[in-house]
Design a protein around this motif. Structure first.
Motif, PDB file in Angstrom:
ATOM      1  N   UNK A 104       6.036 -18.136 -36.395  1.00 46.73           N
ATOM      2  CA  UNK A 104       7.139 -17.500 -37.117  1.00 46.73           C
ATOM      3  C   UNK A 104       6.888 -16.016 -37.344  1.00 46.73           C
ATOM      4  N   UNK A 105       6.173 -15.388 -36.417  1.00 45.12           N
ATOM      5  CA  UNK A 105       5.868 -13.958 -36.542  1.00 45.12           C
ATOM      6  C   UNK A 105       7.154 -13.160 -36.721  1.00 45.12           C
ATOM      7  N   UNK A 106       7.141 -12.242 -37.696  1.00 42.26           N
ATOM      8  CA  UNK A 106       8.316 -11.439 -37.978  1.00 42.26           C
ATOM      9  C   UNK A 106       9.194 -12.011 -39.070  1.00 42.26           C
ATOM     10  N   UNK A 107       8.896 -13.237 -39.506  1.00 38.11           N
ATOM     11  CA  UNK A 107       9.655 -13.867 -40.589  1.00 38.11           C
ATOM     12  C   UNK A 107       8.776 -13.976 -41.823  1.00 38.11           C
ATOM     13  N   UNK A 108       9.405 -13.883 -42.980  1.00 36.08           N
ATOM     14  CA  UNK A 108       8.708 -14.121 -44.242  1.00 36.08           C
ATOM     15  C   UNK A 108       8.914 -15.584 -44.614  1.00 36.08           C
TER      16      UNK A 108
ATOM     17  N   UNK B  69       4.677 -10.597 -49.398  1.00 37.84           N
ATOM     18  CA  UNK B  69       5.949  -9.967 -49.745  1.00 37.84           C
ATOM     19  C   UNK B  69       6.310 -10.462 -51.145  1.00 37.84           C
ATOM     20  N   UNK B  70       6.170  -9.610 -52.107  1.00 36.22           N
ATOM     21  CA  UNK B  70       6.302 -10.014 -53.501  1.00 36.22           C
ATOM     22  C   UNK B  70       7.633 -10.719 -53.770  1.00 36.22           C
ATOM     23  N   UNK B  71       7.547 -11.878 -54.361  1.00 31.94           N
ATOM     24  CA  UNK B  71       8.732 -12.641 -54.713  1.00 31.94           C
ATOM     25  C   UNK B  71       9.363 -13.388 -53.552  1.00 31.94           C
ATOM     26  N   UNK B  72       8.810 -13.240 -52.336  1.00 37.23           N
ATOM     27  CA  UNK B  72       9.419 -13.878 -51.166  1.00 37.23           C
ATOM     28  C   UNK B  72       8.462 -14.802 -50.430  1.00 37.23           C
TER      29      UNK B  72
END
Length: 221
Positions: free
Chosen positions: A164-168, A209-212
């Protein structure tokens, strides 16, 4: 990667679960079609191994229900039926692959890896990001040409992130892909695995990614 096995034969289902666990998959096992529909409606799986001759609701009906919901989860049909009409109908209803019993567990694992590759748009059997190369079949990781010693769970986490590279991915999404119903998950288990991966692969490999959630760092320019 999390697999749902739907097989009513206890001996066969137990063997499938044990073999796929050995191959590195997180596995949940159900024995009838209605239970499968309930699980697929409530949770996300990376692939489904689906028998056709199921009690309460047959496998083709489960498959038809899944595709009617526009759910593209890869499905590997597993059945003792050997008539061409059954194979054709299963594929026409949206199955991605088809294996007849008796089968080889290594073949099932290899077919599932191929389905997962295609589902994520990966052409190569190995995943590469910057200096990291991950081989799902051999369950090995190299960094700058050198082997990296990872635990089974660390490998699985890195595999999910690289696919899932590129996805958070949120913490919940990662946990759903890494753990089956039988797993006892500690409250900070995921964070511990990420900490260990950063130590082994570099602190900037996985970005929070803070909060994500978490994502792999973008390749260096």
């Amino acid at each position: 990667m999390r697999i749902l096995v739907v097989e009513d034969d206890r001996l066969l289902g137990d063997g499938l679960k044990a073999g796929l666990l050995q191959a590195g998959f997180a596995v949940d096992w159900l024995r009838d079609g209605e239970a499968a529909v309930a699980a697929l409606g409530a949770e996300r799986f990376d692939a489904v191994v689906l028998d056709l001759g199921l009690p309460r609701r047959d496998g083709l009906s489960v498959l038809q229900w899944l595709r009617a919901r526009s759910d593209a989860t890869p499905v590997l049909i597993l059945t003792a039926r050997d008539q061409m009409s059954d194979k054709v109908r299963g594929l026409d209803l949206g199955a991605d692959d088809y294996v007849l019993k008796p089968f080889d567990l290594d073949e099932i694992a290899a077919r599932l890896r191929a389905l997962l590759r295609r589902a994520h748009g990966q052409a190569s059997p190995c995943l590469t990001l910057n200096e990291i190369v991950l081989d799902p079949a051999g369950r090995t990781v190299m960094r700058a040409g050198q082997p990296v010693d990872l635990t089974s769970r660390e490998f699985d986490l890195l595999h999910v992130l690289m696919l899932n590279a590129g996805r958070v991915l949120s913490r919940r999404a990662l946990e759903e892909k890494l753990y089956s119903w039988d797993d006892a998950v500690g409250s900070n288990a995921l964070e511990v695995h990420i900490h260990h991966l950063r130590k082994k692969l570099g602190n900037d490999t996985i970005r929070t990614v803070r909060g994500a959630g978490y994502t792999l760092s973008d390749p260096a320019p």
